[in-house]
Each structure stands twice: as C-alpha cells, then as structure tokens.
Motif scaffolding. Structure first.
Motif, PDB file in Angstrom:
ATOM      1  N   LEU A 118       0.823  -1.210   0.000  1.00 20.48           N
ATOM      2  CA  LEU A 118       0.000   0.000   0.000  1.00 20.48           C
ATOM      3  C   LEU A 118       0.863   1.270   0.000  1.00 20.48           C
ATOM      4  O   LEU A 118       0.519   2.275  -0.621  1.00 20.48           O
ATOM      5  CB  LEU A 118      -0.923  -0.012   1.214  1.00 20.48           C
ATOM      6  CG  LEU A 118      -1.842   1.198   1.398  1.00 20.48           C
ATOM      7  CD1 LEU A 118      -2.759   1.366   0.194  1.00 20.48           C
ATOM      8  CD2 LEU A 118      -2.662   1.052   2.669  1.00 20.48           C
ATOM      9  N   LEU A 119       1.993   1.205   0.687  1.00 18.79           N
ATOM     10  CA  LEU A 119       2.878   2.374   0.745  1.00 18.79           C
ATOM     11  C   LEU A 119       3.428   2.750  -0.627  1.00 18.79           C
ATOM     12  O   LEU A 119       3.754   3.915  -0.867  1.00 18.79           O
ATOM     13  CB  LEU A 119       4.043   2.103   1.704  1.00 18.79           C
ATOM     14  CG  LEU A 119       3.698   2.054   3.196  1.00 18.79           C
ATOM     15  CD1 LEU A 119       4.909   1.591   4.000  1.00 18.79           C
ATOM     16  CD2 LEU A 119       3.247   3.430   3.685  1.00 18.79           C
ATOM     17  N   ILE A 120       3.544   1.754  -1.525  1.00 18.69           N
ATOM     18  CA  ILE A 120       4.097   2.052  -2.856  1.00 18.69           C
ATOM     19  C   ILE A 120       3.075   1.764  -3.952  1.00 18.69           C
ATOM     20  O   ILE A 120       3.432   1.497  -5.096  1.00 18.69           O
ATOM     21  CB  ILE A 120       5.386   1.253  -3.117  1.00 18.69           C
ATOM     22  CG1 ILE A 120       5.142  -0.253  -2.960  1.00 18.69           C
ATOM     23  CG2 ILE A 120       6.499   1.700  -2.176  1.00 18.69           C
ATOM     24  CD1 ILE A 120       6.334  -1.089  -3.380  1.00 18.69           C
ATOM     25  N   ALA A 121       1.793   1.814  -3.592  1.00 16.58           N
ATOM     26  CA  ALA A 121       0.741   1.637  -4.593  1.00 16.58           C
ATOM     27  C   ALA A 121       0.892   2.685  -5.691  1.00 16.58           C
ATOM     28  O   ALA A 121       1.195   3.850  -5.419  1.00 16.58           O
ATOM     29  CB  ALA A 121      -0.631   1.755  -3.935  1.00 16.58           C
ATOM     30  N   PRO A 122       0.720   2.309  -6.969  1.00 17.45           N
ATOM     31  CA  PRO A 122       0.935   3.243  -8.082  1.00 17.45           C
ATOM     32  C   PRO A 122       0.169   4.561  -7.953  1.00 17.45           C
ATOM     33  O   PRO A 122       0.694   5.622  -8.293  1.00 17.45           O
ATOM     34  CB  PRO A 122       0.452   2.444  -9.298  1.00 17.45           C
ATOM     35  CG  PRO A 122       0.689   1.024  -8.909  1.00 17.45           C
ATOM     36  CD  PRO A 122       0.409   0.955  -7.436  1.00 17.45           C
ATOM     37  N   SER A 130       2.217   7.988  -7.960  1.00 15.40           N
ATOM     38  CA  SER A 130       1.989   8.967  -9.025  1.00 15.40           C
ATOM     39  C   SER A 130       1.522  10.300  -8.459  1.00 15.40           C
ATOM     40  O   SER A 130       1.916  11.365  -8.933  1.00 15.40           O
ATOM     41  CB  SER A 130       0.956   8.427 -10.032  1.00 15.40           C
ATOM     42  OG  SER A 130      -0.289   8.183  -9.382  1.00 15.40           O
ATOM     43  N   ALA A 131       0.695  10.262  -7.393  1.00 23.76           N
ATOM     44  CA  ALA A 131       0.252  11.504  -6.761  1.00 23.76           C
ATOM     45  C   ALA A 131       1.430  12.211  -6.105  1.00 23.76           C
ATOM     46  O   ALA A 131       1.532  13.443  -6.132  1.00 23.76           O
ATOM     47  CB  ALA A 131      -0.836  11.214  -5.725  1.00 23.76           C
ATOM     48  N   ALA A 132       2.351  11.442  -5.539  1.00 25.27           N
ATOM     49  CA  ALA A 132       3.515  12.036  -4.882  1.00 25.27           C
ATOM     50  C   ALA A 132       4.476  12.651  -5.884  1.00 25.27           C
ATOM     51  O   ALA A 132       5.176  13.627  -5.575  1.00 25.27           O
ATOM     52  CB  ALA A 132       4.243  10.975  -4.060  1.00 25.27           C
ATOM     53  N   SER A 133       4.525  12.089  -7.095  1.00 26.17           N
ATOM     54  CA  SER A 133       5.451  12.599  -8.108  1.00 26.17           C
ATOM     55  C   SER A 133       4.864  13.734  -8.943  1.00 26.17           C
ATOM     56  O   SER A 133       5.556  14.317  -9.780  1.00 26.17           O
ATOM     57  CB  SER A 133       5.889  11.457  -9.030  1.00 26.17           C
ATOM     58  OG  SER A 133       4.767  10.888  -9.690  1.00 26.17           O
ATOM     59  N   ALA A 134       3.589  14.037  -8.731  1.00 25.48           N
ATOM     60  CA  ALA A 134       2.949  15.116  -9.485  1.00 25.48           C
ATOM     61  C   ALA A 134       3.516  16.473  -9.077  1.00 25.48           C
ATOM     62  O   ALA A 134       4.083  16.632  -8.002  1.00 25.48           O
ATOM     63  CB  ALA A 134       1.441  15.081  -9.257  1.00 25.48           C
ATOM     64  N   ASP A 135       3.393  17.439  -9.943  1.00 27.53           N
ATOM     65  CA  ASP A 135       3.855  18.804  -9.659  1.00 27.53           C
ATOM     66  C   ASP A 135       2.698  19.776  -9.895  1.00 27.53           C
ATOM     67  O   ASP A 135       2.298  20.006 -11.029  1.00 27.53           O
ATOM     68  CB  ASP A 135       5.027  19.161 -10.566  1.00 27.53           C
ATOM     69  CG  ASP A 135       5.667  20.493 -10.183  1.00 27.53           C
ATOM     70  OD1 ASP A 135       5.407  20.946  -9.054  1.00 27.53           O
ATOM     71  OD2 ASP A 135       6.412  21.049 -11.003  1.00 27.53           O
ATOM     72  N   PRO A 136       2.100  20.364  -8.851  1.00 25.47           N
ATOM     73  CA  PRO A 136       2.480  20.201  -7.438  1.00 25.47           C
ATOM     74  C   PRO A 136       2.060  18.836  -6.890  1.00 25.47           C
ATOM     75  O   PRO A 136       1.254  18.137  -7.491  1.00 25.47           O
ATOM     76  CB  PRO A 136       1.697  21.312  -6.748  1.00 25.47           C
ATOM     77  CG  PRO A 136       0.481  21.486  -7.607  1.00 25.47           C
ATOM     78  CD  PRO A 136       0.951  21.267  -9.030  1.00 25.47           C
ATOM     79  N   THR A 194      -1.270  14.722   2.222  1.00 28.98           N
ATOM     80  CA  THR A 194      -0.307  14.925   1.139  1.00 28.98           C
ATOM     81  C   THR A 194       0.339  13.602   0.769  1.00 28.98           C
ATOM     82  O   THR A 194       0.797  12.856   1.637  1.00 28.98           O
ATOM     83  CB  THR A 194       0.789  15.922   1.564  1.00 28.98           C
ATOM     84  OG1 THR A 194       0.166  17.150   1.949  1.00 28.98           O
ATOM     85  CG2 THR A 194       1.761  16.171   0.430  1.00 28.98           C
ATOM     86  N   ALA A 195       0.363  13.306  -0.525  1.00 34.34           N
ATOM     87  CA  ALA A 195       0.948  12.046  -0.990  1.00 34.34           C
ATOM     88  C   ALA A 195       2.461  12.062  -0.810  1.00 34.34           C
ATOM     89  O   ALA A 195       3.110  13.114  -0.874  1.00 34.34           O
ATOM     90  CB  ALA A 195       0.603  11.815  -2.456  1.00 34.34           C
TER      91      ALA A 195
END
Length: 484
Positions: free
Chosen positions: A193-197, A201-207, A219-220
């Motif tokens: 779950l911690l590395i669910a796609p 992907s939400a964490a890598s989004a900008d912002p 916050t992701a």
C-alpha cells in the motif's frame, strides 16, 4: 589439536544443570543458544573455561555459549546427548514471574525487533546491491566494457537493483510481521500500500497531489525504498490483529479478521505512522550526512571513535541502532561516507590483532587457534572467535584494535572513501561494497583497511602480551609436550 565437539557439548550440558534444565537448544553463526528452565543452575564462569569455548553470557533469557564456526557440530552433539528439542517454540512458564518492563528490557525488545526484521533482508540487500556493482564493473566507471545506454548495463544497474530496493516496504513488511508474530502477508499488503501506483503517481505530481484516506485529505509521499514507515506500522498491525482475532467468532475469523484489521491499521499507517517514519528518516539523514558534509575535525572524531571502539559496541550489543541508521541512509541516499567505512576498519583491525598474536605467541596450541581466528575472520567474516579468544582474554591486545581501527578510519575519511551496500559482506569480499565508487574509491578503501590491519598487528606484536602471559603459555606448551 582437533576440537572435540562431543566433549564440548558434554561439558556444557553438565554445567548448565543437565538435560532436565534445558528447554531448547539452537545456534547462530558462532554461538550455542540455550533456553534454560532455571538460569541459576548454569555455571557461566566454568563454562567459559571449557576447552573449545570462547566465552559465555546471558542475553535476555537465553544463555549464549560462544564457540566459533564449529558450533553447528557442537549443537548436533548436544542434542544427541541430551535429547533436547532443536529450536522448538519455547512455551511460556506461567509460574515464572513476569519480566518487568524496565527501560533496558524495552530497549532490548525494540532492538531485537529491528535487528530481527532487517537481518532477514540481508541476502536481498546484498543481491540487489551486487547487481548494480556488477554493472559498475562492466560500465564506464571501471572496465568500460559496456556503455551506460547498453541494455545489459541498464538491466543490471537499474532493473535488477530496483527489483530489490524499490519494493523494500513489501519485503520488510513480511520480515517484520514474521519476526513480531503478525500475519506476514498482511505485513506485505501494508508495505504494498505504501508504494501503490496511485500514491506514487500523486507524490510525483507537480504540485504534489493528495490522497483521500476515509475522506481525510493527506499529502501524498513516495515511500519506495523506505524502512521506518513499515517498521513503525507492523507492531500496530500485531496488536490490532491479536485483539480482533481474540474477539472474532472462529467461523468468521478467516475472512473478517484480516479485513477488520486492515480497516483499523490502514488509516493509522497512512495518516500518522508513514509520515512520521519518513520525517524521522529525513532527520536522521540530515544529521548523519550533515555531519559528513561538515568535514574537518568533527567527522574525523566520529570516525576515530567508531574505528577504535566499534567491536566493543558489538560485544555489548550496542551496535544495532548504528547499523540500522546507516542502512536506512544507504537505502535512502545510496551511499555511506563514514559509518560503515569506519566499522570496516575496526573489523580489519581485529584481523590484524589476531595476526599479530599469531606472530607473537610460541605456544603451538595458542598459535594454531590464533591462526584459525585470522582465517575465520578474513574468509568467514566472523570476528567473535578473535574477540573472545584473544582481545577479551589478553586485554592489552585491545590497544592494537583501538589504535589500528582509529588510524585506518581517519585515513579512510581523509581519502574520501565511500561505502555503497546496505547489506555488504563482512569478510574479504567486503571490497565489493566499494566498487560503485570507482577505482580510486576501491584503492583508498584497501589502503585504509590495510593500515588498520598492519598497525593493529604491529601494536599487538610489540605490546599485546605481558612477559608473564607469554611465559605461562610457554609453560603450558612444555607441559603438553612432556605429557605427550
């Protein structure tokens, strides 16, 4: 003189109160580990004097008899003689007093959980790390056989490495759950779950995007290659699962115990524990690598301390937190500029002490044992025989370990040595842990460790033994010859 494993087993069995006082017997790499019914019946001092035994001590509720690499054979003899169960589950003695939760006991339990979880992953960490090391050897950093764009280089340097490191929360979720007694596959699920796609992907989004957990917006964050979030979560999993399983009807337990457990644990992990673990990891990384970036006298003092006293930390059981933190940082940043660099110099200083003792001793039995310690340490990566057979026995030899380890560690810091594998070897293959830094990094690492070895050997040869100790060993040798 050949070691009599049966005699060692027989002597230890008698000195722990006989078979009737032993609940279980097992072993680790160098130690016979016994769970006794009554610890007071064990004569630890006499056990230490048994021929072939290097030391003995209680660790928690377990008696650990330090023997060396022949310990599996001693265990076989011990079980054959006593009929004791091998590594069976220890049943709780309800008549025995409960162990008080003192700070020391709590600390030991935490360290046991952390180390027991991480140790299971050492083959995985070494395997994935060596894949990348193999790519570095073939790549432009060293032999320049393949380019960075070559598919072979990419497969080893990136694909195989990521297969081990990227999914680390899943592997660690399994290992931690297995260690603590929770259901391992639930630990894996929480790690997944911690590395669910969707979260990554939400964490890598900008912002940076947000994740909705039961309607609560957080916050992701990208927890791939993380350690602390899942380490903090699994104990909660254990407590919640145990509670629900106890109160769930047996007919519904198979389906609803996992479901209800996760319903409770998931928000606790994502809202509280994972961000907390990430932040703690960032603070640790900032502290460790901030110290390294400072350079100058501060980092050299720390390296000198680690190089000189690390093996004493190991003997005292104080080394696990440092190892864990260093591994966390290697997993997060990909390298370690001083912790393992220093401890490896401490390790080779012990090799040097054993070799110096081998050169100085004249007693044939002692000389043979010392040479065995050297071979055991260099080839097998086991320093305990040298530690207990020489350094803790002849205390003046410790000066060689202190001086050699400190000088080698500081020299390695000056030369800019960097260490790269979170689960590297502890024998002569340790040099593989430096290959990712290129040829100069390997050469500098060898110089630092070689200096530790040589300085320690010279110091022990010149000052490691008193005249009385040497004379006593020579007398023992002469007596043995006369007896023969």
């Amino acid at each position: 003189m050949a070691v009599d494993n049966k005699q060692i087993a027989q002597s230890v069995l008698e000195l722990v109160g006989g078979a009737s006082n032993v609940t279980t017997a097992t072993n680790c790499m160098t130690r016979l580990r016994l769970t006794l019914k009554d610890n007071n019946l064990a004569d630890v001092e006499k056990i230490k004097k048994v021929k072939g035994v290097l030391g003995a001590q209680f660790a928690g509720t377990q008696l650990q008899v330090i023997i060396g690499q022949n310990v599996p054979k001693v265990l076989d003899e011990f079980i054959a003689i006593s009929g004791v169960a091998r590594g069976a589950e220890v049943k709780e003695n309800l008549d025995a007093p409960k162990e008080k939760l003192t700070p020391k006991v709590v600390g030991n339990k935490i360290l046991d959980y952390l180390s027991g979880s991480m140790v299971q992953l050492i083959p995985l960490l070494m395997g994935s790390g060596l894949f990348r090391t193999f790519a570095v050897i073939l790549g432009p950093q060293m032999l320049n056989i393949v380019t960075e764009t070559d598919p072979v280089y990419t497969f080893f340097y990136t694909t195989l490495f990521e297969a081990g490191m990227y999914f680390l929360p899943i592997y660690l979720g399994y290992a931690a759950a297995k260690k603590i007694g929770a259901t391992p596959v639930l630990g894996m699920l929480l790690g997944g779950l911690l590395i669910a796609p969707s979260i990554v992907s939400a964490a890598s989004a900008d912002p940076v995007g947000v994740v909705s957990v039961y309607g609560i917006q957080i916050t992701a964050a990208n927890y791939s290659q993380s350690v602390l979030p899942i380490i903090l979560t699994v104990p909660v999993l254990y407590v919640v699962e145990k509670f629900i399983r106890k109160h769930m009807p047996d007919t519904l337990s198979t389906i609803f115990t996992p479901f209800c457990t996760l319903i409770v644990v998931v928000p606790i992990m994502l809202i509280v524990l994972a961000p907390l673990g990430n932040e703690v990891g960032n603070v640790i990384a900032g502290a460790l690598f901030g110290l390294a970036d400072m350079g100058g006298i501060a980092v050299f003092i720390v390296m000198a301390i680690l190089g000189a006293f690390w093996q004493l930390f190991v003997v005292a059981g104080m080394h696990l937190p440092v190892i864990l933190l260093a591994q966390v940082q290697i997993i997060a940043a990909g390298y370690d500029p001083f912790v393992f660099v220093s401890t490896n110099c401490a390790m080779t200083a012990v090799w040097g002490c054993a070799f110096g003792a081998f050169l100085r001793m004249k007693n044939k039995d002692e000389k043979g044992l010392a040479l065995g310690y050297v071979i055991s340490a260099i080839a097998g990566g086991v320093t305990e025989p040298a530690l207990f057979g020489i350094l803790l026995r002849f205390r003046r030899t410790m000066l060689g370990m202190f001086i050699g380890g400190a000088i080698g560690a500081v020299l390695s810091g000056i030369l800019g040595v960097t260490y790269y594998l979170a689960g590297g070897s502890s024998n002569f293959m340790v040099i593989l842990n430096y290959l990712q830094g290129g040829q100069w990094n390997v050469i500098a690492a060898i110089i630092g460790m070689a200096v530790s070895f040589v300085v320690a050997a010279v110091v022990v040869f010149l000052t490691g033994f008193t005249k009385e100790e040497l004379a006593e060993m020579e007398e023992e040798d002469e007596s043995a010859l006369m007896g023969a």
